[in-house]
Design an enzyme around this catalytic site. Structure first.
Site, mmCIF file in Angstrom:
data_model
loop_
_atom_site.group_PDB
_atom_site.id
_atom_site.type_symbol
_atom_site.label_atom_id
_atom_site.label_comp_id
_atom_site.label_asym_id
_atom_site.label_seq_id
_atom_site.Cartn_x
_atom_site.Cartn_y
_atom_site.Cartn_z
ATOM 1 N N GLY A 117 47.557 10.209 -34.248
ATOM 2 C CA GLY A 117 48.695 10.810 -34.940
ATOM 3 C C GLY A 117 48.435 12.300 -35.107
ATOM 4 O O GLY A 117 47.343 12.709 -35.501
ATOM 5 N N ASN A 150 45.141 13.820 -36.785
ATOM 6 C CA ASN A 150 44.204 14.558 -35.937
ATOM 7 C C ASN A 150 43.961 15.961 -36.468
ATOM 8 O O ASN A 150 42.817 16.435 -36.547
ATOM 9 C CB ASN A 150 44.745 14.660 -34.509
ATOM 10 C CG ASN A 150 44.912 13.312 -33.824
ATOM 11 O OD1 ASN A 150 44.381 12.304 -34.270
ATOM 12 N ND2 ASN A 150 45.673 13.305 -32.751
ATOM 13 N N GLU A 187 56.052 15.028 -35.929
ATOM 14 C CA GLU A 187 56.070 13.573 -35.766
ATOM 15 C C GLU A 187 56.559 12.878 -37.036
ATOM 16 O O GLU A 187 56.501 11.652 -37.114
ATOM 17 C CB GLU A 187 54.686 13.063 -35.376
ATOM 18 C CG GLU A 187 54.359 13.300 -33.910
ATOM 19 C CD GLU A 187 53.077 12.622 -33.451
ATOM 20 O OE1 GLU A 187 52.907 12.499 -32.224
ATOM 21 O OE2 GLU A 187 52.253 12.222 -34.298
ATOM 22 N N ASN A 218 52.672 25.227 -26.957
ATOM 23 C CA ASN A 218 52.176 25.363 -25.595
ATOM 24 C C ASN A 218 53.273 25.984 -24.738
ATOM 25 O O ASN A 218 54.364 26.297 -25.231
ATOM 26 C CB ASN A 218 51.686 24.022 -25.036
ATOM 27 C CG ASN A 218 52.793 22.974 -24.941
ATOM 28 O OD1 ASN A 218 53.978 23.286 -24.848
ATOM 29 N ND2 ASN A 218 52.404 21.703 -24.959
ATOM 30 N N ARG A 263 43.067 27.631 -19.792
ATOM 31 C CA ARG A 263 43.102 29.095 -19.661
ATOM 32 C C ARG A 263 42.990 29.816 -20.990
ATOM 33 O O ARG A 263 42.891 31.036 -21.026
ATOM 34 C CB ARG A 263 44.370 29.518 -18.930
ATOM 35 C CG ARG A 263 44.413 29.083 -17.473
ATOM 36 C CD ARG A 263 45.608 29.681 -16.766
ATOM 37 N NE ARG A 263 46.856 29.101 -17.234
ATOM 38 C CZ ARG A 263 47.958 29.789 -17.506
ATOM 39 N NH1 ARG A 263 47.973 31.102 -17.402
ATOM 40 N NH2 ARG A 263 49.054 29.161 -17.903
ATOM 41 N N GLY A 264 43.034 29.076 -22.110
ATOM 42 C CA GLY A 264 42.868 29.713 -23.410
ATOM 43 C C GLY A 264 44.169 29.791 -24.194
ATOM 44 O O GLY A 264 44.929 28.825 -24.249
ATOM 45 N N ASP A 291 45.708 19.131 -30.919
ATOM 46 C CA ASP A 291 45.601 18.932 -32.361
ATOM 47 C C ASP A 291 44.275 19.474 -32.894
ATOM 48 O O ASP A 291 44.217 20.037 -33.992
ATOM 49 C CB ASP A 291 45.724 17.446 -32.698
ATOM 50 C CG ASP A 291 47.103 16.901 -32.398
ATOM 51 O OD1 ASP A 291 48.075 17.676 -32.441
ATOM 52 O OD2 ASP A 291 47.205 15.685 -32.121
ATOM 53 N N SER A 342 36.842 12.562 -30.707
ATOM 54 C CA SER A 342 36.422 13.726 -29.912
ATOM 55 C C SER A 342 36.329 15.011 -30.732
ATOM 56 O O SER A 342 35.811 16.019 -30.240
ATOM 57 C CB SER A 342 37.409 13.952 -28.760
ATOM 58 O OG SER A 342 38.645 14.467 -29.243
#
Length: 311
Positions: free
Chosen positions: A38, A42, A136, A180, A222-223, A251, A297
């Site tokens: 979620g 996250n 969300e 993004n 690419r950053g 996230d 992660s």
């Protein structure tokens, strides 16, 4: 410094596949795992592992997945301000291929009932230094939280994902907008005053920042591009790593960035502070893509500092 995250929590069902299926195609999974996820969950855990003191406002079902998510969030260091509702806890179905790319379908479940803030939740936001938001949960709660933060001079960090048209009253309350490239182009295409939806990333970031907030446009490996109104964009280079699973990397970036801002800026969002925060967040995301799962992660502050020092 304190932070509030308002957002979703899901039980992620992660299927490892050789390739993500095309429409109408069936593929066999090598493994299946159930892990915490979620976007809100996250980002809250990423912020906490990056050193922030985090309260998480969330809706969970009165079911076993809700109990487990609550226990895992508490174990991760979050202070939960939770609603337990009759709707089942949110679920996400995630396929991850051999290149680390993913495809995700989300059933919001209990998250869709987080429509309005209580007086207590609004007071928690007003008392915080930073508020982190995503999409969300219902837009009504996101807007309400942003208004509560703006009235109390709480810094608003907003990740406009999953993307949808954004009301002007929401953007007017945002201090830092994280998107993004796909999300940035969507916003540009749906904003009459922005005519650069077909331009390059620097043009997109600059155009979005002219709407008021500072903008961080993430570029994956690419950053990221950082832009504040009236100044040229700054590129934060990505870290070169071998990705095994990109689930939750965005996230992780958002949570780590908010934590870095929370600890450094003390209310001053200049270009230098945002670039340093984006460098920290880029490092955190680079670590996360080398591991499997979303929450599993997410790196700790010590891991981020160590990675930064040797790269």
């Amino acid at each position: 410094m304190t932070m509030v995250v308002l957002g979703s929590a899901n039980r992620d069902l992660v299927y490892r596949v050789e390739r993500i299926p095309s429409p109408g195609e069936t593929v066999l999974a090598g493994t299946v795992r159930a892990v915490a996820g979620g976007k809100g969950n996250n980002q809250a855990i990423a912020a906490a592992r990056s050193g922030a003191e985090v309260t998480f406002i969330v809706a969970l079902g009165t079911d076993e997945p809700g109990d487990r998510l609550a226990a895992e969030a508490t174990a991760a260091g979050l202070t939960l301000q939770e609603r337990r509702v009759t709707e089942p806890t949110g679920t996400a179905i995630i396929t991850v291929d051999d290149n680390g790319e993913n495809a995700i379908v989300v059933d919001p479940g209990a998250n869709r009932l987080l429509e309005f803030l209580s007086a207590e939740e609004s007071a928690t936001i007003a008392a915080a230094d930073v508020l982190v938001l995503q999409l969300e949960t219902p837009m009504s709660a996101v807007i309400g939280a942003a208004h509560a933060a703006r009235a109390a001079s709480t810094t608003v960090v907003f990740n406009a994902s999953p993307i949808q048209p954004l009301p002007a009253e929401l953007l007017a309350c945002v201090d830092v907008l994280i998107v993004n490239e796909h999300e940035a182009r969507h916003l540009a295409a749906h904003t009459r005053s922005i005519q650069t939806q077909h331009g390059d990333e620097n043009e997109l970031a600059s155009a979005l920042s002219e709407q008021g907030p500072a903008v961080i446009l993430t570029l994956g490996p690419r950053g990221a591009i950082v832009c504040v109104p009236g100044e040229p964009p700054a590129l934060v280079p990505g870290r070169h790593v071998a990705a095994v699973d990109t689930t939750g990397a965005g996230d992780t970036f958002c949570g780590a960035l908010a934590a870095a801002l929370d600890q450094e800026t003390h209310g001053t969002l200049d270009l230098g502070a945002l670039v340093r925060a984006a460098e920290f967040a880029t490092t955190a995301a680079a670590i996360s893509v080398q591991r499997h799962g979303a929450v599993p992660s997410i790196p700790t502050l010590e891991e981020i500092r160590h990675f930064h020092s040797i790269n």
